[in-house]
Design a protein around this motif. Structure first.
Motif, PDB file in Angstrom:
ATOM      1  N   THR A  65      51.314  42.435  41.922  1.00  0.00           N
ATOM      2  CA  THR A  65      51.162  43.890  41.801  1.00  0.00           C
ATOM      3  C   THR A  65      49.915  44.380  42.556  1.00  0.00           C
ATOM      4  OG1 THR A  65      52.240  43.824  39.639  1.00  0.00           O
ATOM      5  CG2 THR A  65      50.951  45.784  40.167  1.00  0.00           C
ATOM      6  N   GLN A  69      49.747  46.891  45.965  1.00  0.00           N
ATOM      7  CA  GLN A  69      48.933  48.119  46.095  1.00  0.00           C
ATOM      8  C   GLN A  69      48.009  48.066  47.315  1.00  0.00           C
ATOM      9  OE1 GLN A  69      46.960  48.501  42.339  1.00  0.00           O
ATOM     10  NE2 GLN A  69      48.853  49.075  41.231  1.00  0.00           N
ATOM     11  N   LYS A  72      49.974  48.493  50.583  1.00  0.00           N
ATOM     12  CA  LYS A  72      50.351  49.878  50.844  1.00  0.00           C
ATOM     13  C   LYS A  72      49.204  50.637  51.533  1.00  0.00           C
ATOM     14  CE  LYS A  72      52.441  53.898  48.674  1.00  0.00           C
ATOM     15  NZ  LYS A  72      52.980  54.478  47.420  1.00  0.00           N
TER      16      LYS A  72
END
Length: 752
Positions: A65, A69, A72
């Motif tokens: 996770t 992030q 991105k």
């Protein structure tokens, strides 16, 4: 071996059996408890491993996770710094940008037909690789990452791919990033480290295996060594742990069984070790099975140690019990010697000496009972001697009676084998006792076997049989008329064990009966003489009148001649019937219709009935009534009965004669008179020889008639009421449909 030794041995044997059962049950209980503890321990370890795997999976998910992030943000920043056209991008530019943004590599992918191809990359090895990205809708600014699937393999490198396409550009930015910052944490938290520490704290657990069911089921047993030497294939089916203790086919079955939700425990012998293998299914993060291998040696060692301790203690207890039981047996059986002495005295028939009793316990009571038993035995022995002499005398008397009686006696078992015969049997049937005993003798004629079997069945069913007249066959094949009485021989429980038969030769008596029948026939003929003479006189008078008329007229009148011939025929018929009664006839059975026989008798007695003012009323069956009979003898019976009815009707009246079928196999002849009747108390005496209430009677008519009807396998029954009349019912067997006669015989069938 003495009783004392036997008692000691029995007590010791009982204690030994109890101690052995205690050892066996104790070992079984310990084995069950230890096995239960081991299974509980294996389940607890499996749950700890499952918790650790779940925690490790959650850590991986968290890292992925964070990487997503960061990727991105990197993708957005890279899009700002890179030109809109892929033709203006260089590999060097991408390398600098990757180092600057802190990612492992950055690539530019351009649409090439049906897939996207890498045209520029910070990693030269990526250039030229194709990927199918058409399944994503690339419109506007689009960022996506491949779906994350949790893995049980904690040794793989954690990394994440991302794809970004900005509106207005003709390429896709592909970024890849590894988790270098969390590497040390992973090494601490991953499952392999946990398993190493867990096995170090539990030395009885030899191996832990994480199994992926779907991949594990595909493992071919023949290629197992090559398969497990391949790290890539190994990681697919065994994501964590090791798989050194393997039995592939059995493990596949256990895994399949564990997937149903119930833990599986299996004993095995692998790598020269006795082990227990367990298989527990875990549903999260993905369905997998945890396999444990437990070393049985510590458990077996504990069982052996406890067994040895139990055996040692039991052996000591057994030795102690042997000595104590032998000592107690000696104390217990000291008073028995005097009782044994008394019993020896009784055994030799000396009942006078008694035991001196000083004890009040059970042995003292036993001594009192032995003294009383000795006294009673002395009394009983005296009585037995007297009873023995009486039984011996009775036995000799019975043997003498059986052997000297004129009736043949033989005993057969339930299978028909002869077990005993007397001398009369030897003389009557011609079989020696040595030959007859143990054999099934053919004493019954073939046509009477079925009938004899029915009698035996009735006897075995509890029915009492009276004496019956029948036929028997001697050893020479000769048929003899006998009277047979059959009785059962029962044991003390009432069960039939044998059949005794008493057979009496009836040849002489049958000859006497035939003489009686002849005597009765002559008497009947004498009494009928007057009626016959009167009946003959009437047609003679007619003949004389017609002859005188012929002489006076000197003319031959044909009508008169026909009347004279008719009267002559009537005279001939009357004389012929009369001669049948007077002339001795051979007893020969023929097929006759009983209606015609009665018609002849009625014709014969009609004149006598008219003299007595008696009218014959007949009611005969329309259907034929064929029987097997000796015609003259039946005529004699009917004449006797009808003549008695005529004599009983002093004032005249009606004499009714009926013939009708009785059931389906008998014909019934009923003769009803209106005479004075017979007192009820005298009816049972009818048929006794020379019993009569007539002044000139012989008392033989009814007796002879009953014998004749019995010889025809029929019955004769008399009912009467004083002042009303008498009914005589004669029942005879009809011929069978096929013309075969029923079992019928005559006692005497020799020619006179």
């Amino acid at each position: 071996m003495s009783v004392k030794t036997k008692l000691s041995f029995m007590i010791s044997l009982l204690v030994f059996i109890m101690l052995a059962l205690h050892v066996i049950l104790s070992e079984y209980s310990t084995r069950v408890n230890l096995r239960s503890d081991v299974e509980a321990n294996m389940m607890a370890v499996s749950q700890q491993i499952a918790v650790n795997v779940m925690q490790n999976s959650r850590e991986h998910t968290f890292i992925h996770t964070m990487l997503t992030q960061k990727l991105k943000a990197v993708s957005l920043e890279a899009a700002k710094q890179l030109p809109e056209s892929s033709f203006l991008i260089t590999d060097k530019q991408l390398t600098q940008l990757a180092n600057k943004l802190g990612v492992t590599r950055i690539s530019a992918m351009l649409l090439d037909g049906s897939s996207y191809s890498t045209v520029h990359s910070s990693d030269p090895l990526e250039i030229g690789l194709d990927q199918d990205l058409l399944r994503f809708q690339l419109s506007g600014n689009t960022f996506w990452t491949p779906p994350y699937v949790a893995s049980l393999n904690d040794e793989e490198t954690i990394g994440e791919d991302s794809y970004y396409k900005e509106a207005g550009s003709n390429y896709v930015i592909h970024c890849y990033m590894q988790s270098d910052q969390l590497t040390d944490y992973e090494k601490i938290a991953h499952t392999t480290s946990f398993l190493t520490e867990m096995k170090a704290g539990n030395p009885t657990i030899l191996e832990v295996t994480g199994i992926t069911p779907a991949e594990f089921a595909k493992i071919p047993e023949s290629q197992a060594p090559d398969y497990f030497n391949s790290a890539e294939l190994m990681s697919d089916s065994i994501p964590f742990g090791s798989y050194g203790y393997r039995e592939i086919e059995q493990d596949k079955k256990s895994v399949k069984e564990a997937l149903k939700g119930k833990p599986v425990y299996r004993d095995a012998h692998i790598n020269n070790r006795s082990v227990i293998k367990s298989f527990v299914v875990v549903k999260q993060p993905t369905p997998y099975v945890i396999g444990l291998v437990f070393d049985k040696r510590p458990m077996l060692g504990l069982l052996a140690q406890q067994r040895n301790n139990q055996i040692m203690i039991s052996a000591l207890l057994l030795v102690f019990v042997i000595f104590c039981s032998y000592w107690l047996s000696g104390l217990l059986f000291r008073p028995v010697s005097s009782i044994l002495w008394k019993i020896n005295e009784v055994a030799f028939g000396r009942f006078d000496n008694t035991i001196e009793v000083r004890r009040k316990d059970e042995l003292g009571q036993l001594a009192h009972r032995v003294n009383a038993m000795s006294k009673n035995l002395g009394i009983y022995m005296t009585k037995l001697k007297i009873a023995f002499e009486e039984n011996r005398s009775m036995k000799e008397y019975l043997e003498s009676f059986i052997n000297h009686t004129t009736d043949a006696i033989h005993v057969v078992d339930l299978e028909g084998r002869t077990t005993q015969v007397n001398r009369a049997f030897e003389q009557l049937f011609g079989y020696e006792a040595e030959v007859a005993v143990g054999q099934m003798l053919p004493l019954v004629p073939e046509h009477l076997v079925e009938e004899e079997q029915k009698y035996l069945e009735q006897l075995q069913g509890g029915k009492t049989l009276t004496a019956r007249e029948t036929l028997r066959v001697t050893s020479s094949g000769e048929w003899i008329a006998v009277s047979a009485t059959t009785s059962p021989i029962r044991d003390k429980h009432g069960e039939i064990r044998a059949i005794a038969s008493i057979t009496r030769d009836m040849t002489s008596r049958n000859k006497m009966d035939e003489l009686l029948r002849r005597s009765e026939k002559l008497t009947t003929v004498g009494q009928l003489a007057a009626g016959v003479a009167h009946e003959i006189r009437n047609p003679l008078t007619t003949l004389r009148g017609f002859l005188q008329l012929q002489l006076e007229t000197s003319k031959l009148n044909k009508m008169h001649v026909d009347l004279m011939l008719s009267e002559i025929d009537r005279i001939n018929l009357i004389v012929g019937e009369f001669l049948i009664l007077a002339k001795p006839q051979a007893a020969r059975f023929e097929e006759k219709d009983v209606r015609f026989i009665l018609g002849d008798v009625i014709s014969l007695l009609d004149s006598q009935a008219h003299l007595c003012n008696i009218e014959f009323l007949t009611a005969f069956e329309q259907a034929e009534c064929m029987i097997s009979c000796e015609e003259n003898q039946l005529k004699q019976v009917f004449i006797n009965v009808i003549k008695n009815a005529i004599e009983a009707m002093d004032s005249g009246g009606k004499l009714t004669i009926e013939v009708k079928h009785e059931a389906s196999n008998h014909v019934k002849v009923t003769i009803i008179d209106e005479g004075i009747g017979i007192p009820e108390e005298r009816i049972p005496m009818l048929g006794n020889p020379f019993y009569t209430d007539k002044d000139k009677g012989t008392g033989l008519g009814i007796m002879v008639s009953q014998r004749i009807i019995q010889s025809h396998q029929g019955t004769l029954e008399i009912k009467s009421k004083v002042g009303v009349g008498t009914i005589v019912m004669i029942t005879l067997p009809l011929l069978k449909p096929n013309g075969i006669m029923y079992n019928t015989y005559l006692g005497v069938n020799e020619h006179e």
